[in-house]
Design an enzyme around this catalytic site. Structure first.
Site, PDB file in Angstrom:
ATOM      1  N   LYS A 126       0.829  -1.215   0.000  1.00  0.00           N
ATOM      2  CA  LYS A 126       0.000   0.000   0.000  1.00  0.00           C
ATOM      3  C   LYS A 126       0.866   1.269   0.000  1.00  0.00           C
ATOM      4  O   LYS A 126       2.065   1.211   0.293  1.00  0.00           O
ATOM      5  CB  LYS A 126      -0.905  -0.023   1.236  1.00  0.00           C
ATOM      6  CG  LYS A 126      -1.934  -1.171   1.235  1.00  0.00           C
ATOM      7  CD  LYS A 126      -2.850  -1.048   2.441  1.00  0.00           C
ATOM      8  CE  LYS A 126      -3.909  -2.129   2.461  1.00  0.00           C
ATOM      9  NZ  LYS A 126      -4.833  -1.972   3.607  1.00  0.00           N
TER      10      LYS A 126
ATOM     11  N   ARG B   3      -1.827 -14.401   4.660  1.00  0.00           N
ATOM     12  CA  ARG B   3      -2.641 -13.705   5.683  1.00  0.00           C
ATOM     13  C   ARG B   3      -2.010 -13.874   7.071  1.00  0.00           C
ATOM     14  O   ARG B   3      -2.046 -12.969   7.890  1.00  0.00           O
ATOM     15  CB  ARG B   3      -4.103 -14.180   5.642  1.00  0.00           C
ATOM     16  CG  ARG B   3      -4.818 -13.652   4.390  1.00  0.00           C
ATOM     17  CD  ARG B   3      -6.310 -13.806   4.442  1.00  0.00           C
ATOM     18  NE  ARG B   3      -6.987 -12.901   5.343  1.00  0.00           N
ATOM     19  CZ  ARG B   3      -7.334 -11.650   5.063  1.00  0.00           C
ATOM     20  NH1 ARG B   3      -7.032 -11.099   3.894  1.00  0.00           N
ATOM     21  NH2 ARG B   3      -7.980 -10.924   5.951  1.00  0.00           N
TER      22      ARG B   3
ATOM     23  N   THR C 194      -5.731  -6.987  10.862  1.00  0.00           N
ATOM     24  CA  THR C 194      -6.023  -5.726  10.154  1.00  0.00           C
ATOM     25  C   THR C 194      -5.483  -4.497  10.911  1.00  0.00           C
ATOM     26  O   THR C 194      -4.981  -3.561  10.303  1.00  0.00           O
ATOM     27  CB  THR C 194      -7.564  -5.579   9.985  1.00  0.00           C
ATOM     28  OG1 THR C 194      -8.041  -6.716   9.261  1.00  0.00           O
ATOM     29  CG2 THR C 194      -7.932  -4.301   9.259  1.00  0.00           C
TER      30      THR C 194
ATOM     31  N   ARG D  82       2.160  -6.444   9.608  1.00  0.00           N
ATOM     32  CA  ARG D  82       1.392  -5.304  10.139  1.00  0.00           C
ATOM     33  C   ARG D  82       1.816  -4.957  11.568  1.00  0.00           C
ATOM     34  O   ARG D  82       1.834  -3.788  11.946  1.00  0.00           O
ATOM     35  CB  ARG D  82      -0.101  -5.608  10.050  1.00  0.00           C
ATOM     36  CG  ARG D  82      -0.591  -5.529   8.599  1.00  0.00           C
ATOM     37  CD  ARG D  82      -1.931  -6.170   8.428  1.00  0.00           C
ATOM     38  NE  ARG D  82      -2.547  -5.833   7.144  1.00  0.00           N
ATOM     39  CZ  ARG D  82      -3.731  -6.289   6.761  1.00  0.00           C
ATOM     40  NH1 ARG D  82      -4.408  -7.112   7.537  1.00  0.00           N
ATOM     41  NH2 ARG D  82      -4.223  -5.934   5.591  1.00  0.00           N
TER      42      ARG D  82
ATOM     43  N   ASN E 259      -1.841  -0.089   7.193  1.00  0.00           N
ATOM     44  CA  ASN E 259      -1.317  -1.389   7.632  1.00  0.00           C
ATOM     45  C   ASN E 259      -0.429  -2.055   6.592  1.00  0.00           C
ATOM     46  O   ASN E 259      -0.287  -3.278   6.559  1.00  0.00           O
ATOM     47  CB  ASN E 259      -2.471  -2.304   8.072  1.00  0.00           C
ATOM     48  CG  ASN E 259      -3.533  -2.454   7.003  1.00  0.00           C
ATOM     49  OD1 ASN E 259      -3.317  -2.078   5.855  1.00  0.00           O
ATOM     50  ND2 ASN E 259      -4.667  -3.020   7.364  1.00  0.00           N
TER      51      ASN E 259
ATOM     52  N   HIS F 260      -2.061  -5.338   1.553  1.00  0.00           N
ATOM     53  CA  HIS F 260      -3.359  -6.002   1.325  1.00  0.00           C
ATOM     54  C   HIS F 260      -3.073  -7.434   0.907  1.00  0.00           C
ATOM     55  O   HIS F 260      -2.161  -7.680   0.114  1.00  0.00           O
ATOM     56  CB  HIS F 260      -4.146  -5.302   0.202  1.00  0.00           C
ATOM     57  CG  HIS F 260      -5.240  -6.174  -0.355  1.00  0.00           C
ATOM     58  ND1 HIS F 260      -6.470  -6.295   0.242  1.00  0.00           N
ATOM     59  CD2 HIS F 260      -5.259  -7.019  -1.433  1.00  0.00           C
ATOM     60  CE1 HIS F 260      -7.210  -7.164  -0.444  1.00  0.00           C
ATOM     61  NE2 HIS F 260      -6.497  -7.609  -1.464  1.00  0.00           N
TER      62      HIS F 260
HETATM   63  P1  ADP Z   1      -7.912  -6.784   5.649  1.00  0.00           P
HETATM   64  O1  ADP Z   1      -7.062  -5.858   4.820  1.00  0.00           O
HETATM   65  O2  ADP Z   1      -7.220  -7.212   6.924  1.00  0.00           O
HETATM   66  O3  ADP Z   1      -8.473  -7.940   4.877  1.00  0.00           O
HETATM   67  P2  ADP Z   1     -10.563  -5.562   5.490  1.00  0.00           P
HETATM   68  O4  ADP Z   1     -10.735  -6.267   4.203  1.00  0.00           O
HETATM   69  O5  ADP Z   1     -11.586  -5.769   6.560  1.00  0.00           O
HETATM   70  O6  ADP Z   1      -9.132  -5.890   6.161  1.00  0.00           O
HETATM   71  O7  ADP Z   1     -10.470  -3.976   5.246  1.00  0.00           O
HETATM   72  C1  ADP Z   1      -9.768  -3.468   4.141  1.00  0.00           C
HETATM   73  C2  ADP Z   1      -8.852  -2.341   4.606  1.00  0.00           C
HETATM   74  O8  ADP Z   1      -9.661  -1.244   5.047  1.00  0.00           O
HETATM   75  C3  ADP Z   1      -7.952  -2.649   5.803  1.00  0.00           C
HETATM   76  O9  ADP Z   1      -6.757  -3.293   5.444  1.00  0.00           O
HETATM   77  C4  ADP Z   1      -7.719  -1.270   6.404  1.00  0.00           C
HETATM   78  O10 ADP Z   1      -6.694  -0.568   5.700  1.00  0.00           O
HETATM   79  C5  ADP Z   1      -9.041  -0.569   6.150  1.00  0.00           C
HETATM   80  N1  ADP Z   1      -9.997  -0.652   7.270  1.00  0.00           N
HETATM   81  C6  ADP Z   1     -10.773  -1.711   7.608  1.00  0.00           C
HETATM   82  N2  ADP Z   1     -11.598  -1.418   8.628  1.00  0.00           N
HETATM   83  C7  ADP Z   1     -11.355  -0.116   8.950  1.00  0.00           C
HETATM   84  C8  ADP Z   1     -11.914   0.793   9.918  1.00  0.00           C
HETATM   85  N3  ADP Z   1     -12.886   0.445  10.759  1.00  0.00           N
HETATM   86  N4  ADP Z   1     -11.425   2.057   9.959  1.00  0.00           N
HETATM   87  C9  ADP Z   1     -10.457   2.450   9.108  1.00  0.00           C
HETATM   88  N5  ADP Z   1      -9.900   1.648   8.161  1.00  0.00           N
HETATM   89  C10 ADP Z   1     -10.341   0.384   8.082  1.00  0.00           C
HETATM   90 MG    MG Z   2      -9.786  -7.841   3.222  1.00  0.00          MG
END
Ligand code: ADP
Ligand code: MG
Length: 177
Positions: free
Chosen positions: A13, A117, A123, A134, A154, A157
């Protein structure tokens, strides 16, 4: 070739690129024994990132639910419902990525998605295990992201299933290349 062979779509990212930790994260990926099958740097348009983070109620609710559960674990009750949290997060992701650069990688190997993962971690970097990408490359939290009105930073992705990996590979390597 074995039946557990998978391809996993990774994005490094904008915050990862800004912190100059592309090389270290690629080394961590390679250390697992998974192979980098494809890689490119992409300038992100609003259309591209809107496709990547889909306007899909089920995904939006999952995103919202994760936040609600994290806050519940801290004894805090959020009034907002999961869908409206998910919608806000998606809008903020589109705003954040648009006009920036990402590194897009396809990682290939046995159990590639679950392994990626696992090394990516939770996350929320603040609660992600030390030793995960992360957990080691960011200290961001839900509260900080909310206070600055931007998505959680973080670094990486990682696709969450073979189906989403396939969908994401089509977005980043076919349609717009
Ligand atoms: P992951 O990347 O761990 O699979 P998600 O698919 O749930 O997580 O969310 C996509 C991305 O959106 C996350 O990696 C993070 O950057 C952002 N994100 C998720 N939930 C939140 C939140 N509540 N507030 C701010 N950013 C968020
Ligand atoms: Mg995701």
């Amino acid at each position: 070739m074995n039946s557990f062979m998978e391809e996993c779509l990774i994005l490094l990212k904008p915050d990862c690129i800004e912190k100059s930790c592309i090389g270290e994260i690629i080394s961590r990926i390679e250390r697992t024994g998974l192979t980098i099958a494809k890689m490119r740097m992409v300038h992100v348009s609003p259309d591209l990132i809107s496709e990547h983070y889909p306007d899909d109620p089920s995904w939006l609710k999952t995103v919202g639910l994760k936040k609600i559960q994290k806050f519940q674990a801290k004894g805090r009750v959020l009034k907002e419902d999961s869908l409206s949290i998910g919608k806000k997060v998606r809008a903020s992701l589109i705003h954040y990525f648009s006009g920036k650069q990402v590194i897009v990688i396809v990682v290939k190997g046995t159990n590639a998605i679950a392994c990626m993962r696992k090394i990516a971690g939770n996350t929320e970097p603040f609660t992600a295990e030390p030793g995960t990408i992360r957990g080691d490359y960011s200290t961001d939290s839900y509260e900080v992201a909310d206070s600055l009105d931007r998505p959680i930073q973080n670094a990486i992705h990682v696709s969450d299933s073979p189906e989403s990996s396939q969908r994401e590979m089509e977005i980043w390597f076919s349609k717009h290349s």
